[in-house]
Enzyme design. Sequence first.
Site, PDB file in Angstrom:
ATOM      1  N   LYS A  57       0.801  -1.232   0.000  1.00 17.54           N
ATOM      2  CA  LYS A  57       0.000   0.000   0.000  1.00 17.54           C
ATOM      3  C   LYS A  57       0.835   1.284   0.000  1.00 17.54           C
ATOM      4  O   LYS A  57       0.391   2.336   0.460  1.00 17.54           O
ATOM      5  CB  LYS A  57      -1.002   0.045   1.184  1.00 17.54           C
ATOM      6  CG  LYS A  57      -1.827  -1.186   1.406  1.00 17.54           C
ATOM      7  CD  LYS A  57      -2.331  -1.859   0.178  1.00 17.54           C
ATOM      8  CE  LYS A  57      -3.449  -1.137  -0.547  1.00 17.54           C
ATOM      9  NZ  LYS A  57      -3.854  -1.947  -1.749  1.00 17.54           N
ATOM     10  N   HIS A 112       7.226  -7.295  -2.520  1.00 16.17           N
ATOM     11  CA  HIS A 112       7.034  -6.666  -1.202  1.00 16.17           C
ATOM     12  C   HIS A 112       7.985  -7.289  -0.178  1.00 16.17           C
ATOM     13  O   HIS A 112       7.855  -7.022   1.017  1.00 16.17           O
ATOM     14  CB  HIS A 112       5.610  -6.912  -0.690  1.00 16.17           C
ATOM     15  CG  HIS A 112       4.515  -6.220  -1.430  1.00 16.17           C
ATOM     16  ND1 HIS A 112       4.539  -4.897  -1.763  1.00 16.17           N
ATOM     17  CD2 HIS A 112       3.316  -6.683  -1.870  1.00 16.17           C
ATOM     18  CE1 HIS A 112       3.408  -4.570  -2.385  1.00 16.17           C
ATOM     19  NE2 HIS A 112       2.658  -5.635  -2.455  1.00 16.17           N
ATOM     20  N   SER A 142      -4.912   2.903   4.165  1.00 18.97           N
ATOM     21  CA  SER A 142      -5.089   2.186   2.903  1.00 18.97           C
ATOM     22  C   SER A 142      -5.233   0.674   3.157  1.00 18.97           C
ATOM     23  O   SER A 142      -6.101   0.012   2.591  1.00 18.97           O
ATOM     24  CB  SER A 142      -3.899   2.482   1.982  1.00 18.97           C
ATOM     25  OG  SER A 142      -4.089   1.905   0.721  1.00 18.97           O
TER      26      SER A 142
END
Length: 309
Positions: A57, A112, A142
């Site tokens: 995010k 990630h 988010s």
Amino acid sequence: MQRDAGDVSSSKPSLEFFHYKGVPFTKDSIFTEENIRFVESEFQVQDDDVYNVTYPKSGTTWMLEILSLIYSNGDTARTRTVPNWLRSPWIETTNGQEQLKDLTPPRVLTSHLPYHIFAKSFFTSKAKIIYTLRNPKDVVVSLYHFSKISRFFQDARSVDEYLDIFLRGDLLYGSWFDHVRGWMQMKGRSNFFFITYEELQQDLRGSVVRICDFLGRELDEAALDSVVENVAFKAMNDNKMANYTYLSDEFLDHSKGSFMRKGISGDWKNHFTIAQCDHFHRVYREKMRNFPVKFSWDEDWTEEGAPVL
Ligand code: PPS
């Protein structure tokens, strides 16, 4: 600042995690211990690879689109016909591992993964990393909303509950603080470039130029115009190849909301109470003690620790 009006009951059964070197991964066929181990130890990074690395995010999808268009010299043929996850697969997922086999070099790949479990072969290669960070309070907001539609993030009844999960690092990919501290050790290396979501917001064109400089790509004015135009929030929101409309229900519950939510900086001010802000700041200060890099969100508090609203 206010409590989020959208606080609702959790509708998802609790997720189970496995831990790989201390990092939680949701137990699911797309994340397996074997695969994470493979990426860390055996995955072959190529010298002309570019990695779009982020904590979730933080601007992953935005950067992915920027990179796709930089590498096509602003030509939208591919970004309008090929879903973003196929253009730049996530290396740590089982699906991503399959998808990246179809790429031709130079590959733009996404991840990630935290620094300490990233592909070892990267560290002896000439491949490049673009690391995008975002104000962690906006990341919390988010994530809170995304967790309602994502199958891989535990949802929570309130922002408060998500804040706890986030500050404990008890979620897919683990702690934001560890992620940022880990990756930012690379600062100063010639193959590492970092940028914030907030910088993209403030000066998108200038940011794209800086990214091109880092990548050694020269874009003429028309190509640059095309990149900037096609990565605007509205343009991406309208592009089904960029907005995850076609991502299977196995990943996103499209009935619960859309991936492209607000795309703004500072939404935390609409969600955090003063108490949450104080709590966040105390933990942030402790976890980021002696951290040598200053970010724009360090200005969200005065020297005395009062929130700047
Ligand atoms: S993920 O799931 O980790 O890959 O998510 P990620 O792409 O990192 O972050 C999603 C948030 O980025 C916003 N977004 C954008 N903001 C501005 N401009 C553009 N073009 C853009 N594209 C994506 C997206 O809306 C999510 O933020 P929130 O705050 O939830 O709106």
